[in-house]
Each structure stands twice: as C-alpha cells, then as structure tokens.
Design a protein around this motif. Structure first.
Motif, PDB file in Angstrom:
ATOM      1  N   SER A 357       0.837  -1.199   0.000  1.00  0.00           N
ATOM      2  CA  SER A 357       0.000   0.000   0.000  1.00  0.00           C
ATOM      3  C   SER A 357       0.870   1.247   0.000  1.00  0.00           C
ATOM      4  O   SER A 357       2.018   1.238   0.475  1.00  0.00           O
ATOM      5  N   CYS A 358       0.307   2.326  -0.553  1.00  0.00           N
ATOM      6  CA  CYS A 358       0.998   3.612  -0.455  1.00  0.00           C
ATOM      7  C   CYS A 358       1.082   4.060   1.006  1.00  0.00           C
ATOM      8  O   CYS A 358       1.956   4.860   1.361  1.00  0.00           O
ATOM      9  N   TYR A 359       0.191   3.550   1.847  1.00  0.00           N
ATOM     10  CA  TYR A 359       0.242   3.840   3.279  1.00  0.00           C
ATOM     11  C   TYR A 359       1.389   3.044   3.903  1.00  0.00           C
ATOM     12  O   TYR A 359       1.426   1.820   3.828  1.00  0.00           O
ATOM     13  N   GLY A 360       2.347   3.773   4.484  1.00  0.00           N
ATOM     14  CA  GLY A 360       3.523   3.125   5.049  1.00  0.00           C
ATOM     15  C   GLY A 360       4.671   3.017   4.066  1.00  0.00           C
ATOM     16  O   GLY A 360       5.693   2.404   4.384  1.00  0.00           O
ATOM     17  N   THR A 361       4.527   3.598   2.869  1.00  0.00           N
ATOM     18  CA  THR A 361       5.607   3.636   1.886  1.00  0.00           C
ATOM     19  C   THR A 361       6.225   5.029   1.887  1.00  0.00           C
ATOM     20  O   THR A 361       5.519   6.033   2.035  1.00  0.00           O
ATOM     21  N   SER A 362       7.536   5.107   1.714  1.00  0.00           N
ATOM     22  CA  SER A 362       8.238   6.383   1.828  1.00  0.00           C
ATOM     23  C   SER A 362       7.901   7.329   0.685  1.00  0.00           C
ATOM     24  O   SER A 362       7.503   6.910  -0.412  1.00  0.00           O
ATOM     25  N   LEU A 463      -0.085  10.721   5.942  1.00  0.00           N
ATOM     26  CA  LEU A 463       1.061  11.448   6.484  1.00  0.00           C
ATOM     27  C   LEU A 463       1.584  10.780   7.758  1.00  0.00           C
ATOM     28  O   LEU A 463       2.787  10.686   7.980  1.00  0.00           O
ATOM     29  N   ASP A 464       0.668  10.310   8.604  1.00  0.00           N
ATOM     30  CA  ASP A 464       1.063   9.685   9.866  1.00  0.00           C
ATOM     31  C   ASP A 464       1.781   8.357   9.638  1.00  0.00           C
ATOM     32  O   ASP A 464       2.604   7.949  10.454  1.00  0.00           O
TER      33      ASP A 464
END
Length: 560
Positions: A357-362, A463-464
């Motif tokens: 997922s894009c969530y948790g990717t830099s 962002l978090d």
C-alpha cells in the motif's frame, strides 16, 4: 475531554440479598467536539462499566452516530494491572450503563406534528419515529442494550432558562437526545423520568433507578472447592498429562491490507484427564510470542477437563508494521508456540499475503513509482526502500514532483472541500477509508469515493504512516532551534531532500488556500498548525509539550 462537560451523580448501595441499587442522574451541558468518557469498577464479583458519551449532532447524521458508538466501543480501552493481559474493552463487562447526549432525533415528522403529539401526550406514537429506537430495532447500533419505556416529553431543545421549545430561527424539532441504556443480566428498572424543573441548559436531564443483581462468590465454599480440586489434581498429577485437541494448525490470511482487520478462530478442546493451563510463549531469542502484526486473544488461559476455549487469531497491519511488509522485507509468516503447563508444546503456522500500500511507503519510493503500487514488482519496491534520497542523482528516470496518491487526495479536497465545515476535525467512516485506500493502491480513478471528511482523514493517515516524515527525522532539532525565526525556518526547508521539500511546500500551499475560506470552513492557523505540525514534523523520540509547541510555532510561519 477538555471541551466537553459531563456531569453525573452515581450512588449505589447493597441490600441483604446481594443486590445493589444504582440511582443514576445525567445532566448534559456539552459544547465543542464529541466523544466519550468511561469508568469501570468491580462490585463483589461483577465488573461494571459506565459510559458517558456525546455523539454527532444533526437529524440526518444518524449513521455518523452509529459509527461514533462503534468507534467508542473499539477505541476506548482499560489497561489492566497485569501488563501481560490485553486491555479490556467496554463490552468485556458484566454490566454496562450507557448514558449521555446520544443526539438521536425524531425523523419523518415536522415540528408542528411532533408538538401536537406531545400536547396529546401520545409518546408511544412519537417514540415510533425516534431514530435510536429504529436503529436498535434494525440491530444497527446498541445491540443487546435495553431502555425503559419513555413516558415523558422530549428533553431537547428548549430555550435556556425556560420550559419553552426552541424559538431560535432554526426551530429545532423536539427529540429525546438524552438517554440511559443498559446491558447485562438481572437488571430491573424502577423508574425512568425527565426533570423539567432544571432550566440551566437547552436540554432537560433524565434519571433512572436501576436494581442490578450482582454476582457474589461465597469465599468459604470457594476455598473448600478450590482446595478439593487441588487435592484431586495432585493425586492424578503423575497419572495424567495435560492434552489438547486443536481445530487447526495452519492458518492462511489472504489479501491482508493496511489497517484492515482479519481474524480466524482456533478452538482448543481439553481431551485429557486433567484441567490445563495454556499460554502462547516466545520462541528462542525472541521477546514476544508473535510478530507485531499478529495477536492471539486470549493469549493464555485455563480449560477444565472436557472444556474448550475459542481463540481469535487477528492480523492487523498498522503504521509501524506496514513499511517492511510493503517492500517485502517482512512477510505475513509466523510460527506460534502454544505451551501447556506440565505438558507439551503445539506449533501453529500462520501465513498469508500482504497487498502493498501507499500507506507506510516512503515519499522517495512513491515519487519513483509512475504505476500504482499494486502493479509494482516486489523486487522494485525493495530496491526503492533500500535507496537513499541522497543518491537520487543515480536514477535515470525523472521522479514525480510529489506522490500521485498525495496529489489525488489534496486535489479532491481542493475541488470539493475548501468550504467544508470542521474539515480535518471530524472523523470519516472506516468503510470509506478502505475504499479510498484501495483506489489509491490500485490506480487513479476519476474521483475518490467517500465524504470529504473521509478523504481528509485518509490524508492524515497517509502522512502519519510515512516511515520517514515529510520533514525527515534528522532535521527535527534544527526545526526546533529555528522556530522563532521565519527566515531560519525557510532555510531549513530549503535543505530538505527534493521530494520532501516538494511535498512540504505543496501541503503548505493547500492549507493556505483553506485559510482563505476560513469564514465558511471555520479553520484558522492555530487549528491547522495543531493538526499538521505533529504529522509533518514528528519527533524520533517521545515528544514533550514544549517540543510540541515549538513544532506548531515552526509550521505557523508557512501558513501566513
């Protein structure tokens, strides 16, 4: 909660039959954000929880109130004295008393029809239009809870200081906003009434007298029984070895996603001759019994002879575990060791596949992905995760200025939500976040699904979840040191890695656009700085209040 006022009186006493009486008075004088506060205590051998909540307002927001209830039940937890025990949720109590301004309204009747039924004291007919009753009947909320019959007029909304219905230009339709519900066995309601003489609020308080049967263990009988059991166990200790039968030894979780619970059940049957104690124990050279994305509930317990217990194995990937799973450094793979006291160990295999997922990717990795992350080879994701932004010049293809997923969310809010009231302050729906996440991970749709509040919360979660914040950790102290000087703050930002600098400037420009519409969206510099400073400028360690104030001061320079 600092901006909510909950006033309540709790009085209880026990009679000779082991019952106790619990007169309950609730006064609601609330303003500001919604939420809940709860207490728990043990009376003899019964665990009791009292929840006081203030749910979302407005007639049309009954689904939001339903979601508020579910969020409170899942997020409000009590830590136990034994740190090895999991937190207790509201529903893990024998008796639950739920009070407060639940804000459910009267639907499908105009104000004149409602007042006419009130004059006639036809509360039974009026109650049939009550949103809370309808939602409970549909099992959409407060499942298993009970409420006494209502034979008093609605408690909201009055002109403060009087018994007159709302005479403001909004002319609110009267409703039973203030309620007392309960869940548990052996509970009898003695009365349920409102108090019209109280005029200090635009609500009228309600009270209820409940008689609650309490479990009480006979200590002498318990001691004798316990000692007898121990003697029998000691007698059979050398003859019988604890034994369990497991329903499954292999579990596979398919298509695990960021912040989406998946659970399967493991049934344990005590097929031995003696009671047994079980516990999941750490493997050699490990400090916990499982990987951080996996939990077993309960993780230890007691099973009597011939008895059984059901264990829930839950997989949940959050901001701390997502980065390594996204790039393939870690996989959904673990071995649980189930240990029996004075018995053998059982090994349980847990496997699965995680959908990156894009969530948790830099930020760096996302800027180097022109395709959705779902379509990226895991080898490429690992290479990007291990590449430093300082070596960006070595890449042949020009990266995106900012992650396309970030652009999609900000663009959606810019086009649809610049005038949205309480943006970034009201939570979205969890189901809508899942749809937004899936759209961002699988491709760029024409528009994102869900409400503006859900997209706003999705942006904050994005962002978090960044493994390295927009302002990288190594710049944190410089930002604190320069917070009092706008020029020094801008100088720090100018030295950020290019993709991080682009994201920071892009977000700051968007927030300044929101502030141009502050008359309609009710946002100001202080609110946005409070929300976003902690997201963009995270501390590598635990942040104290002084540091938090400095981060907000730093970010405010870019909002004005």
């Amino acid at each position: 909660m600092e901006r909510d006022l909950f006033v309540g009186t709790l009085c209880f006493y026990s009679n000779s039959e082991g019952k106790f009486l619990f007169p309950l008075l609730f006064l609601a004088e609330l303003e500001g954000n919604k939420g809940a506060v709860a207490i728990r205590f043990r009376f003899h051998n019964s665990d009791i929880c009292v929840v006081n909540s203030h749910l979302a307002a407005h007639v049309e927001e009954y689904e939001r109130r339903n979601q508020d209830f579910k969020d409170i039940c899942s997020r409000l937890q009590f830590r136990q004295l034994d740190p090895t025990q999991p937190p207790l949720t509201i529903m893990k109590h024998n008796v639950i008393l739920w009070i407060g301004d639940l804000n459910y309204r009267i639907s499908d009747l105009d104000v004149d029809s409602v007042k006419d039924l009130i004059i006639k004291k036809d509360f039974e007919t009026l109650h049939s239009y009550d949103q809370l009753k309808r939602q409970i009947d549909e099992k959409a909320v407060f499942v298993g809870f009970k409420e006494g019959g209502i034979d008093f007029q609605p408690t909201y909304k009055y002109d403060t200081g009087s018994d007159k219905w709302d005479t403001s230009e909004k002319c609110r339709i009267p409703a039973w906003c203030d309620r007392i519900l309960w869940k548990g066995k052996n509970i009898q309601q003695e009365h349920y009434q409102s108090h019209m003489a109280v005029r200090s609020s635009d609500h009228k308080p309600v009270s209820s007298m409940l008689v609650i049967g309490i479990k009480r263990v006979n200590s002498e009988a318990y001691k004798k029984t316990f000692e007898e059991i121990v003697r029998n166990i000691d007698k059979m200790e050398n003859e019988c070895i604890p034994s369990l039968s497991l329903s499954k030894r292999e579990f596979n979780f398919k298509d695990v996603k960021f912040m989406q619970h998946q659970a399967e059940t493991l049934s344990l049957l005590n097929d031995g001759q003696v009671p047994c104690q079980f516990e999941f124990i750490p493997k050699p050279n490990e400090s916990t019994y499982s990987k951080p994305w996996l939990t077993a509930n309960p993780c230890k317990g007691f099973i009597p002879e011939g008895g059984s217990v059901v264990i829930e194995l839950e997989v949940f990937v959050n901001r701390s575990t997502a980065p390594d799973l996204n790039c393939g450094k870690q996989e959904i793979e673990d071995i649980l060791v189930l240990h029996l006291e004075r018995g053998k160990d059982y090994f349980i295999s847990v496997t699965g596949n995680y959908l990156p997922s894009c969530y948790g990717t830099s930020i760096y990795s996302l800027c180097h992905m022109r395709e959705p992350i779902k379509d990226m080879p895991i080898k490429t994701l690992l290479e990007l995760a291990e590449t430093s932004p300082d070596n960006d010049a070595e890449t042949t293809e020009k990266p995106l200025d900012i992650p396309k997923e970030l652009w999609m969310m900000v663009d959606h809010l810019f086009r649809n939500a610049v005038n949205q009231e309480d943006l970034f302050q009201q939570p979205g729906l969890r189901s809508e976040f899942a749809e937004i996440r899936d759209c961002l991970d699988s491709g760029m749709p024409d528009s994102l699904p869900g409400s503006n509040h859900s997209v706003a919360e999705a942006l904050l979660l994005f962002l978090d979840a960044l493994p390295e914040p927009v302002i990288p950790f190594c710049f944190y102290q410089q930002c604190l040191d320069s917070c009092s000087s706008a020029g020094q703050c801008e100088k720090v930002i100018s030295t950020l890695p290019q993709c991080h600098k682009n994201v920071f400037n892009y977000l700051a420009a968007f927030l300044r656009e929101l502030l141009k519409n502050s008359a309609s969206n009710r946002l100001d510099v202080s609110i946005l700085a409070t929300i976003f400073a902690s997201m963009l400028l995270r501390s590598p360690k635990k942040q104290d209040f002084a540091e938090k104030t400095k981060t907000q001061e730093f970010f405010q320079h870019f909002l004005t």
